[in-house]
Scaffold this motif. Sequence first.
Motif, PDB file in Angstrom:
ATOM      1  N   LEU A  27       0.826  -1.212   0.000  1.00  0.00           N
ATOM      2  CA  LEU A  27       0.000   0.000   0.000  1.00  0.00           C
ATOM      3  C   LEU A  27       0.859   1.261   0.000  1.00  0.00           C
ATOM      4  CD1 LEU A  27      -2.796  -1.080   2.515  1.00  0.00           C
ATOM      5  CD2 LEU A  27      -2.948  -0.989   0.007  1.00  0.00           C
ATOM      6  N   GLU A  28       1.894   1.283   0.834  1.00  0.00           N
ATOM      7  CA  GLU A  28       2.770   2.460   0.874  1.00  0.00           C
ATOM      8  C   GLU A  28       3.522   2.635  -0.442  1.00  0.00           C
ATOM      9  OE1 GLU A  28       5.072   1.656   4.407  1.00  0.00           O
ATOM     10  OE2 GLU A  28       3.696   2.851   5.645  1.00  0.00           O
ATOM     11  N   GLN A  29       3.937   1.534  -1.040  1.00  0.00           N
ATOM     12  CA  GLN A  29       4.611   1.612  -2.334  1.00  0.00           C
ATOM     13  C   GLN A  29       3.662   2.143  -3.403  1.00  0.00           C
ATOM     14  OE1 GLN A  29       7.881   1.133  -3.383  1.00  0.00           O
ATOM     15  NE2 GLN A  29       8.192   1.273  -1.181  1.00  0.00           N
ATOM     16  N   TYR A  30       2.419   1.728  -3.346  1.00  0.00           N
ATOM     17  CA  TYR A  30       1.427   2.233  -4.296  1.00  0.00           C
ATOM     18  C   TYR A  30       1.244   3.743  -4.111  1.00  0.00           C
ATOM     19  CZ  TYR A  30      -3.022   2.868  -6.728  1.00  0.00           C
ATOM     20  OH  TYR A  30      -4.018   3.310  -7.560  1.00  0.00           O
ATOM     21  N   GLY A  31       1.181   4.190  -2.857  1.00  0.00           N
ATOM     22  CA  GLY A  31       1.087   5.618  -2.586  1.00  0.00           C
ATOM     23  C   GLY A  31       2.285   6.376  -3.129  1.00  0.00           C
ATOM     24  N   SER A  32       3.475   5.819  -2.984  1.00  0.00           N
ATOM     25  CA  SER A  32       4.685   6.444  -3.528  1.00  0.00           C
ATOM     26  C   SER A  32       4.651   6.456  -5.051  1.00  0.00           C
ATOM     27  CB  SER A  32       5.937   5.697  -3.062  1.00  0.00           C
ATOM     28  OG  SER A  32       6.122   5.870  -1.685  1.00  0.00           O
ATOM     29  N   TRP A  33       4.177   5.367  -5.640  1.00  0.00           N
ATOM     30  CA  TRP A  33       4.076   5.288  -7.099  1.00  0.00           C
ATOM     31  C   TRP A  33       3.135   6.356  -7.633  1.00  0.00           C
ATOM     32  CZ3 TRP A  33      -0.021   4.230 -10.409  1.00  0.00           C
ATOM     33  CH2 TRP A  33       0.325   3.943 -11.734  1.00  0.00           C
ATOM     34  N   ASN A  64      -0.424  16.119  -0.783  1.00  0.00           N
ATOM     35  CA  ASN A  64      -0.719  16.728   0.510  1.00  0.00           C
ATOM     36  C   ASN A  64      -0.387  15.757   1.625  1.00  0.00           C
ATOM     37  OD1 ASN A  64      -1.587  19.247  -0.212  1.00  0.00           O
ATOM     38  ND2 ASN A  64      -3.714  18.630  -0.460  1.00  0.00           N
ATOM     39  N   ARG A  65       0.661  15.000   1.448  1.00  0.00           N
ATOM     40  CA  ARG A  65       1.023  14.004   2.459  1.00  0.00           C
ATOM     41  C   ARG A  65       1.541  14.669   3.719  1.00  0.00           C
ATOM     42  NH1 ARG A  65       6.503  12.167  -0.682  1.00  0.00           N
ATOM     43  NH2 ARG A  65       7.037  14.315  -1.023  1.00  0.00           N
ATOM     44  N   GLU A  66       1.328  13.978   4.810  1.00  0.00           N
ATOM     45  CA  GLU A  66       1.763  14.492   6.106  1.00  0.00           C
ATOM     46  C   GLU A  66       2.787  13.575   6.748  1.00  0.00           C
ATOM     47  OE1 GLU A  66      -2.056  14.624   7.888  1.00  0.00           O
ATOM     48  OE2 GLU A  66      -2.583  16.490   6.898  1.00  0.00           O
ATOM     49  N   VAL A 104      -7.681   3.189   5.893  1.00  0.00           N
ATOM     50  CA  VAL A 104      -6.453   2.517   5.457  1.00  0.00           C
ATOM     51  C   VAL A 104      -5.845   3.266   4.269  1.00  0.00           C
ATOM     52  CG1 VAL A 104      -5.572   0.421   4.325  1.00  0.00           C
ATOM     53  CG2 VAL A 104      -7.037   0.231   6.345  1.00  0.00           C
ATOM     54  N   ILE A 105      -6.670   3.627   3.302  1.00  0.00           N
ATOM     55  CA  ILE A 105      -6.202   4.343   2.112  1.00  0.00           C
ATOM     56  C   ILE A 105      -5.646   5.712   2.492  1.00  0.00           C
ATOM     57  CG2 ILE A 105      -6.993   5.476  -0.015  1.00  0.00           C
ATOM     58  CD1 ILE A 105      -8.896   2.995  -0.338  1.00  0.00           C
ATOM     59  N   MET A 106      -6.342   6.418   3.353  1.00  0.00           N
ATOM     60  CA  MET A 106      -5.869   7.741   3.767  1.00  0.00           C
ATOM     61  C   MET A 106      -4.525   7.644   4.487  1.00  0.00           C
ATOM     62  SD  MET A 106      -9.484   9.383   5.009  1.00  0.00           S
ATOM     63  CE  MET A 106      -8.929  11.068   5.253  1.00  0.00           C
ATOM     64  N   PHE A 107      -4.357   6.620   5.310  1.00  0.00           N
ATOM     65  CA  PHE A 107      -3.127   6.492   6.086  1.00  0.00           C
ATOM     66  C   PHE A 107      -1.971   5.951   5.244  1.00  0.00           C
ATOM     67  CE2 PHE A 107      -0.173   4.393   9.000  1.00  0.00           C
ATOM     68  CZ  PHE A 107       0.056   5.405   9.914  1.00  0.00           C
ATOM     69  N   TYR A 108      -2.165   4.819   4.591  1.00  0.00           N
ATOM     70  CA  TYR A 108      -1.068   4.147   3.900  1.00  0.00           C
ATOM     71  C   TYR A 108      -0.791   4.668   2.495  1.00  0.00           C
ATOM     72  CZ  TYR A 108      -0.838   0.712   7.627  1.00  0.00           C
ATOM     73  OH  TYR A 108      -0.684   0.105   8.848  1.00  0.00           O
ATOM     74  N   ILE A 109      -1.805   5.153   1.798  1.00  0.00           N
ATOM     75  CA  ILE A 109      -1.607   5.581   0.409  1.00  0.00           C
ATOM     76  C   ILE A 109      -1.486   7.094   0.289  1.00  0.00           C
ATOM     77  CG2 ILE A 109      -2.637   5.599  -1.902  1.00  0.00           C
ATOM     78  CD1 ILE A 109      -3.786   2.831  -1.224  1.00  0.00           C
ATOM     79  N   GLU A 110      -2.304   7.825   1.046  1.00  0.00           N
ATOM     80  CA  GLU A 110      -2.230   9.290   1.007  1.00  0.00           C
ATOM     81  C   GLU A 110      -1.210   9.833   1.989  1.00  0.00           C
ATOM     82  OE1 GLU A 110      -5.992  11.221   1.448  1.00  0.00           O
ATOM     83  OE2 GLU A 110      -6.980   9.860   0.070  1.00  0.00           O
ATOM     84  N   PHE A 111      -0.704   8.993   2.894  1.00  0.00           N
ATOM     85  CA  PHE A 111       0.281   9.366   3.904  1.00  0.00           C
ATOM     86  C   PHE A 111      -0.225  10.464   4.839  1.00  0.00           C
ATOM     87  CE2 PHE A 111       2.610   7.776   0.193  1.00  0.00           C
ATOM     88  CZ  PHE A 111       3.172   6.651   0.761  1.00  0.00           C
ATOM     89  N   LYS A 112      -1.503  10.378   5.205  1.00  0.00           N
ATOM     90  CA  LYS A 112      -2.083  11.299   6.182  1.00  0.00           C
ATOM     91  C   LYS A 112      -1.768  10.805   7.592  1.00  0.00           C
ATOM     92  CE  LYS A 112      -4.425  13.817   3.194  1.00  0.00           C
ATOM     93  NZ  LYS A 112      -3.959  15.122   2.854  1.00  0.00           N
ATOM     94  N   SER A 113      -1.722  11.721   8.529  1.00  0.00           N
ATOM     95  CA  SER A 113      -1.519  11.329   9.922  1.00  0.00           C
ATOM     96  C   SER A 113      -2.861  10.915  10.525  1.00  0.00           C
ATOM     97  CB  SER A 113      -0.931  12.499  10.720  1.00  0.00           C
ATOM     98  OG  SER A 113      -1.889  13.538  10.824  1.00  0.00           O
TER      99      SER A 113
END
Length: 152
Positions: A27-33, A64-66, A104-113
């Motif tokens: 999921l985090e890799q997808y967010g980075s991609w 807008n990652r945090e 899950v999407i907001m945290f792992y893919i959008e990198f929100k706190s």
Amino acid sequence: MNAVLKNDRKHFSVAINWAEKPIEWHLEQYGSWLLLDDNYMGCLGASSVLGHLIDTVDGVCVDNRERVAPLCKINDAHADAVSDMLESIMKCENSKVQKWLKVVIMFYIEFKSEESIARKLGVSEYSVTRDKMLGMVRLATKYQFRSRIIGA
């Protein structure tokens, strides 16, 4: 189960080796991609389930990652598999599980706190932590993914 979708795209369950890394990593890799070279704009349109979750009121919000995103180590086929998996589970789950998966999407893919997710959704940080955990458990158990949360 048919292993090939339209355009000869493999079904997400066989497209990549899900057991190699925990689902959180995928999921985090997808967010980075998504942050690379306008992948967000090209892959997530207004009709996409994920696009709808990530788009903001003022239009597409690219970065807008945090939290710090990891260096992207996946290719387009890997990203497509993660996207297909998320779209599949969002379509077949009830509204309660969809709420968990949105966190899950907001945290792992959008990198929100967790704090900003709680503020945006109008819930407590405890609720965000709980929903994030429940969403990850649902993902891991539904598809038998490795996960840091369940220690598998």
